[in-house]
Design an enzyme around this catalytic site. Structure first.
Site, PDB file in Angstrom:
ATOM      1  N   ASP A 168      66.364 -40.862 -22.199  1.00  0.00           N
ATOM      2  CA  ASP A 168      65.678 -42.149 -22.036  1.00  0.00           C
ATOM      3  C   ASP A 168      65.900 -42.718 -20.639  1.00  0.00           C
ATOM      4  O   ASP A 168      66.301 -43.867 -20.488  1.00  0.00           O
ATOM      5  CB  ASP A 168      66.165 -43.138 -23.107  1.00  0.00           C
ATOM      6  CG  ASP A 168      66.003 -42.589 -24.515  1.00  0.00           C
ATOM      7  OD1 ASP A 168      66.708 -41.626 -24.849  1.00  0.00           O
ATOM      8  OD2 ASP A 168      65.160 -43.094 -25.254  1.00  0.00           O
ATOM      9  N   ASP A 197      62.019 -39.092 -23.601  1.00  0.00           N
ATOM     10  CA  ASP A 197      61.624 -40.348 -22.966  1.00  0.00           C
ATOM     11  C   ASP A 197      61.891 -40.278 -21.463  1.00  0.00           C
ATOM     12  O   ASP A 197      62.968 -40.634 -20.980  1.00  0.00           O
ATOM     13  CB  ASP A 197      62.323 -41.560 -23.587  1.00  0.00           C
ATOM     14  CG  ASP A 197      61.687 -41.972 -24.919  1.00  0.00           C
ATOM     15  OD1 ASP A 197      60.701 -41.330 -25.328  1.00  0.00           O
ATOM     16  OD2 ASP A 197      62.175 -42.936 -25.530  1.00  0.00           O
ATOM     17  N   TYR A 200      58.327 -43.642 -19.234  1.00  0.00           N
ATOM     18  CA  TYR A 200      57.873 -44.904 -19.850  1.00  0.00           C
ATOM     19  C   TYR A 200      56.585 -45.439 -19.229  1.00  0.00           C
ATOM     20  O   TYR A 200      56.352 -46.653 -19.234  1.00  0.00           O
ATOM     21  CB  TYR A 200      58.973 -45.977 -19.797  1.00  0.00           C
ATOM     22  CG  TYR A 200      60.174 -45.644 -20.644  1.00  0.00           C
ATOM     23  CD1 TYR A 200      61.122 -44.731 -20.204  1.00  0.00           C
ATOM     24  CD2 TYR A 200      60.344 -46.210 -21.899  1.00  0.00           C
ATOM     25  CE1 TYR A 200      62.213 -44.392 -20.988  1.00  0.00           C
ATOM     26  CE2 TYR A 200      61.440 -45.887 -22.690  1.00  0.00           C
ATOM     27  CZ  TYR A 200      62.367 -44.983 -22.217  1.00  0.00           C
ATOM     28  OH  TYR A 200      63.435 -44.650 -23.001  1.00  0.00           O
ATOM     29  N   HIS A 329      65.833 -48.631 -34.224  1.00  0.00           N
ATOM     30  CA  HIS A 329      65.405 -47.282 -34.628  1.00  0.00           C
ATOM     31  C   HIS A 329      66.175 -46.765 -35.834  1.00  0.00           C
ATOM     32  O   HIS A 329      66.289 -45.562 -36.039  1.00  0.00           O
ATOM     33  CB  HIS A 329      65.526 -46.283 -33.469  1.00  0.00           C
ATOM     34  CG  HIS A 329      64.677 -46.620 -32.288  1.00  0.00           C
ATOM     35  ND1 HIS A 329      63.341 -46.939 -32.403  1.00  0.00           N
ATOM     36  CD2 HIS A 329      64.969 -46.690 -30.969  1.00  0.00           C
ATOM     37  CE1 HIS A 329      62.859 -47.192 -31.200  1.00  0.00           C
ATOM     38  NE2 HIS A 329      63.821 -47.058 -30.318  1.00  0.00           N
TER      39      HIS A 329
HETATM   40 FE   LIG Z   1      62.456 -43.136 -27.598  1.00  0.00          FE
END
Ligand SMILES: [Fe+2]
Length: 468
Positions: A168, A197, A200, A329
């Site tokens: 991420d 990820d 973005y 999440h």
């Molecule tokens: Fe994610």
């Protein structure tokens, strides 16, 4: 009567006591929730940041990145983007022991809503020698740029190797710090296991794909010199029917190639590689994984193929974690866990790295495979055949840290902290690997959380860091 009353009171007291002890064991015996609190706030780096700079010169290659190009590490996929015109697909490469050679690749472009990509080149260099430094040049005919990489040692059971772990990442000021800390970590990662990820871009209006380009330029300083092993995250899906964009993973699959065919996979979202003494399985949280799906069939065959006397370390990468005690999440990885966790225990996976949750967490070795819909047995139990689950979705992203945790900390959670950082997994031999997580606020050599991993096949003794 009086006697009976006493004994029943005693029995009741014992039951209450037992209940208390049990509840302590199940609920309160969690690991450490770090008290460290981050002070500064971050944000997306502006488009004119130095890390996003376009390299000078006509049609200069930019966003140069490499990844492993076959199953064994004797091939490298070199990718780059040119803007003014397609230019050459050739990679010129050599080592101190070989003359200059050329490899030809292909060029592609794509459109996403009102964005048109540059010319994206992918060229695979094959038949490289193990453990060798190669120089390579792209941009032949226009502006040439030179880089280098070192091939991994030949696959074998006692080959030491250090993997970096980043998830991420995004392109905030924190992302830049994370990458800098990874680069300056004295542990010296030789390849990055990236758990999904990337850039973005989908968080910007119309998924503005310019942010794919900036991310490619930002990360070039590392990924042009050492392979990053890619896993897809939800921010790679780019499914935007409101923009007329209905093909999932379109920008990602055009820009980032992986050697999926080499492991018999039929899609670039799940595949495997061997590197040094590790067998790395990459899974997709965002492709079908239920029974009878291509990913399910592939993984079922794949786990059987792993030969621990060749690659003792069995590592799995995925984006959505199966075990996550943050509220953010929460349970998103649960359905995949239900499908695959029994296999991970059966085949003694050493460690599972995931991202997605913008924080850090490391679990004890435990499993939750006894549950079926009727027996109600749904509490994870200690299991020395189970992997350690590590969530390392704390690369920097462009969103925020997940600071909200479920309380109390579950027994299986060994350490959790909402800070940005990265980790290294340093394989010493077939029995031992040193794992360290680094938070961005510390010095480059400091590990905020660490663990000596004992290999599940060769040294399957308890390696828990909690008090025994
Ligand atoms: Fe994610």
């Amino acid at each position: 009567m009086a006697k009976m009353g006493t004994s029943s009171r005693e029995a009741a007291a014992i039951v209450v006591m037992l209940g208390f002890v049990l509840s302590l064991a199940v609920v309160c015996n969690g690991g450490k929730t770090s008290s460290f609190v981050r002070k500064e706030k971050s944000g997306v780096m502006p488009l004119d940041s130095d890390v996003f700079k376009v390299p000078p010169g006509y049609n200069a290659p930019q966003q140069v990145h490499i990844t492993q190009g076959d199953q064994l590490g004797k091939a490298v996929i070199v990718s780059w983007v040119t803007v003014e015109e397609p230019g050459s697909n050739t990679v010129l490469y050599w080592s101190a022991y070989s003359k200059k050679q050329k490899s030809e690749g292909k060029v592609t472009t794509y459109k996403f809503y009102n964005y048109t990509s540059g010319y994206i080149h992918h060229t695979t260099i094959r038949n490289l020698k193990f453990n060798t430094k190669y120089y390579y040049v792209v941009g032949i005919g226009h502006t040439e740029r030179q880089f280098w990489f070192i091939t991994p040692p030949e696959v074998g059971p006692d080959v030491p190797y250090t993997f970096g772990l980043i998830g991420d990442l995004g392109q905030s000021f924190d992302s830049n710090k994370t990458l800098t800390h990874y680069e300056l970590n004295p542990q010296k990662g030789q390849a990055v296991l990236f758990v999904g990820d990337l850039c973005y871009a989908d968080t910007h209006p119309n998924h503005d794909n310019v942010w794919w380009d900036t991310w490619g330029r930002f990360t070039e300083r590392s990924v042009a010199y050492q392979p990053w092993i890619w896993t897809v995250g939800n921010h790679e899906i780019d499914f935007a029917p409101e923009l007329g964009e209905t093909k999932p993973f379109k920008p990602y699959t055009h820009r980032y190639h992986v050697p999926y065919k080499a492991s018999g996979s039929t899609a670039p979202f799940w595949y495997s590689i061997k590197r040094a003494s590790a067998y790395i399985i990459v899974l997709s949280s965002y492709s079908a994984y239920g029974k009878y799906t291509p990913q399910y069939f592939w993984l079922e065959q794949e786990l059987r193929k792993v030969n621990r006397s060749e690659t003792p370390w069995l590592i799995v990468l995925m984006h959505a974690p199966w075990y996550n005690s943050y509220n953010f999440h929460y349970l998103e990885g649960e359905t995949m866990r239900v499908m695959y966790e029994p296999w991970f225990v059966k085949y003694k996976v050493d460690v599972v790295f995931a991202g997605h949750v913008h924080a850090y967490e490391r679990s004890e070795r435990m499993s939750n495979v006894a549950y079926n819909i009727v027996n109600g047995i749904c509490i994870p139990v200690k299991d020395q055949s189970a992997p350690v689950y590590i969530t390392i979705g704390d690369g920097g992203n462009t969103e925020v840290l997940a600071t909200n945790m479920t309380e109390p900390q579950p027994a299986y959670s060994a350490y959790r902290e909402a800070s940005f950082g990265h980790a290294t997994f340093d394989i010493k031999n077939r029995t031992h690997a040193y794992y360290g997580w680094h938070r961005n606020q510390d010095g480059y050599a400091v590990t905020a959380d660490s663990m000596w991993f004992f290999n599940r096949y060769y040294h399957p003794v308890d390696d828990s860091t909690s008090a025994q």
